[in-house]
Design a protein around this motif. Sequence first.
Motif, PDB file in Angstrom:
ATOM      1  N   CYS A 128       0.821  -1.213   0.000  1.00 29.52           N
ATOM      2  CA  CYS A 128       0.000   0.000   0.000  1.00 29.52           C
ATOM      3  C   CYS A 128       0.854   1.261   0.000  1.00 29.52           C
ATOM      4  O   CYS A 128       2.082   1.207   0.126  1.00 29.52           O
ATOM      5  N   ALA A 129       0.191   2.396  -0.143  1.00 26.46           N
ATOM      6  CA  ALA A 129       0.874   3.692  -0.184  1.00 26.46           C
ATOM      7  C   ALA A 129       1.803   3.840   1.013  1.00 26.46           C
ATOM      8  O   ALA A 129       1.432   3.528   2.148  1.00 26.46           O
ATOM      9  N   GLY A 130       3.030   4.311   0.748  1.00 29.25           N
ATOM     10  CA  GLY A 130       4.034   4.466   1.791  1.00 29.25           C
ATOM     11  C   GLY A 130       4.822   3.212   2.080  1.00 29.25           C
ATOM     12  O   GLY A 130       5.805   3.250   2.822  1.00 29.25           O
ATOM     13  N   GLY A 131       4.412   2.093   1.488  1.00 31.16           N
ATOM     14  CA  GLY A 131       5.094   0.833   1.749  1.00 31.16           C
ATOM     15  C   GLY A 131       6.314   0.641   0.873  1.00 31.16           C
ATOM     16  O   GLY A 131       6.510   1.323  -0.133  1.00 31.16           O
ATOM     17  N   HIS A 132       7.137  -0.316   1.259  1.00 29.75           N
ATOM     18  CA  HIS A 132       8.352  -0.610   0.503  1.00 29.75           C
ATOM     19  C   HIS A 132       8.855  -2.000   0.887  1.00 29.75           C
ATOM     20  O   HIS A 132       8.397  -2.588   1.877  1.00 29.75           O
ATOM     21  N   LEU A 133       9.811  -2.494   0.128  1.00 28.85           N
ATOM     22  CA  LEU A 133      10.541  -3.719   0.442  1.00 28.85           C
ATOM     23  C   LEU A 133      12.007  -3.435   0.203  1.00 28.85           C
ATOM     24  O   LEU A 133      12.442  -3.199  -0.927  1.00 28.85           O
ATOM     25  N   SER A 134      12.789  -3.441   1.283  1.00 28.06           N
ATOM     26  CA  SER A 134      14.200  -3.085   1.175  1.00 28.06           C
ATOM     27  C   SER A 134      14.966  -4.103   0.332  1.00 28.06           C
ATOM     28  O   SER A 134      14.528  -5.249   0.142  1.00 28.06           O
ATOM     29  N   VAL A 135      16.129  -3.694  -0.136  1.00 26.86           N
ATOM     30  CA  VAL A 135      16.959  -4.553  -0.974  1.00 26.86           C
ATOM     31  C   VAL A 135      17.453  -5.743  -0.145  1.00 26.86           C
ATOM     32  O   VAL A 135      17.911  -5.587   0.983  1.00 26.86           O
ATOM     33  N   LEU A 157       0.539  -6.544 -11.749  1.00 30.32           N
ATOM     34  CA  LEU A 157      -0.905  -6.450 -11.997  1.00 30.32           C
ATOM     35  C   LEU A 157      -1.411  -5.018 -11.871  1.00 30.32           C
ATOM     36  O   LEU A 157      -2.524  -4.786 -11.412  1.00 30.32           O
ATOM     37  N   ASN A 158      -0.603  -4.049 -12.295  1.00 25.75           N
ATOM     38  CA  ASN A 158      -0.917  -2.644 -12.047  1.00 25.75           C
ATOM     39  C   ASN A 158      -1.190  -1.891 -13.334  1.00 25.75           C
ATOM     40  O   ASN A 158      -0.264  -1.501 -14.059  1.00 25.75           O
ATOM     41  N   ALA A 159      -2.458  -1.689 -13.637  1.00 28.21           N
ATOM     42  CA  ALA A 159      -2.847  -0.904 -14.805  1.00 28.21           C
ATOM     43  C   ALA A 159      -2.816   0.580 -14.458  1.00 28.21           C
ATOM     44  O   ALA A 159      -3.042   0.960 -13.308  1.00 28.21           O
ATOM     45  N   ASP A 160      -2.523   1.412 -15.460  1.00 29.65           N
ATOM     46  CA  ASP A 160      -2.528   2.874 -15.274  1.00 29.65           C
ATOM     47  C   ASP A 160      -1.677   3.268 -14.065  1.00 29.65           C
ATOM     48  O   ASP A 160      -2.160   3.892 -13.122  1.00 29.65           O
ATOM     49  N   SER A 214      -2.702   0.489  -4.923  1.00 31.52           N
ATOM     50  CA  SER A 214      -1.662  -0.307  -4.294  1.00 31.52           C
ATOM     51  C   SER A 214      -0.863  -1.013  -5.380  1.00 31.52           C
ATOM     52  O   SER A 214      -1.303  -1.132  -6.529  1.00 31.52           O
ATOM     53  N   ARG A 215       0.309  -1.466  -5.015  1.00 30.04           N
ATOM     54  CA  ARG A 215       1.199  -2.192  -5.932  1.00 30.04           C
ATOM     55  C   ARG A 215       0.919  -3.686  -5.774  1.00 30.04           C
ATOM     56  O   ARG A 215       1.146  -4.261  -4.708  1.00 30.04           O
TER      57      ARG A 215
END
Length: 280
Positions: A128-135, A157-160, A214-215
């Motif tokens: 979700c917004a503000g989220g991340h996954l570190s390297v 799965l992210n259109a537009d 969301s991503r």
Amino acid sequence: MSLLALHDRGGLPAFDTGQCRAAGASLAGRYAAADPFPHAVIDELIDPALLASLLPGFPDRTGKRFFDRDQERFKYQFAPDDIADAGLRHLLAELNGGAFLSFLEALTGIEGLIPDPWYLGGGLHETCAGGHLSVHADFNLHPRMKVERRLNLLIYLNADWPAAWGGDLELWDRDMIAARVKVAPLLGRAVIFNTDADSYHGHPEPLACPPDRSRRSIATYYYTALPEGADAALPRTTRFRPRPGSADRPDREVAFDHFVQDWVPRRLQHFARRLNPFRA
């Protein structure tokens, strides 16, 4: 036209083994030579229109727990048992099927690939917004099957999805000096890569998408048997690496576990891990 076609088999879409094998072989040279480690970025691996038709069945995250720590934040994970939509469940099954394995083996040159029926860490992902996954580099042994992790597949799965929202997958060099590849998470785009101890990857920048977006991605992982058995391998957990010049925080809990694994006698490791001062 998508690289791999799903053909009707008794009312259900299925991959064709011969077509999958030929498609994988056609990209094998590019895969092996890719920098910073063997990988392929494939637009329209599967028909984007088909993927878009499945998006209404993406599971609702309401009430579900998510990862929320310095290394991975606002990330949800859905195994098939969490997914009610039959189309999405069937697609995950096809990605674990023999025809698709023949594509991966021809592409990567890794024979004897084993899918994960438990989808450990895989299935559907949503950040979700503000989220991340570190390297990071991934764990190497499946705890139930006692086999070695070899490949990751991600299908977005992210259109537009505007570039300003971020969420690019980054592939870093083995010395953690720079990101050599950045991949925007656009609908139908797939990334396949070898998972070694230094295959560093992630989407480390916080997402700037609106709260109602969301991503999303499909994630499946593949393994091979260990010729000398699991006892001959040194298990490693997911290893996060701070980017140089960034505010990324090291994962001291995992670092302590690695210290125990490498230096404490095996019969004492259980007791040593209970003393981990960084465990949440």
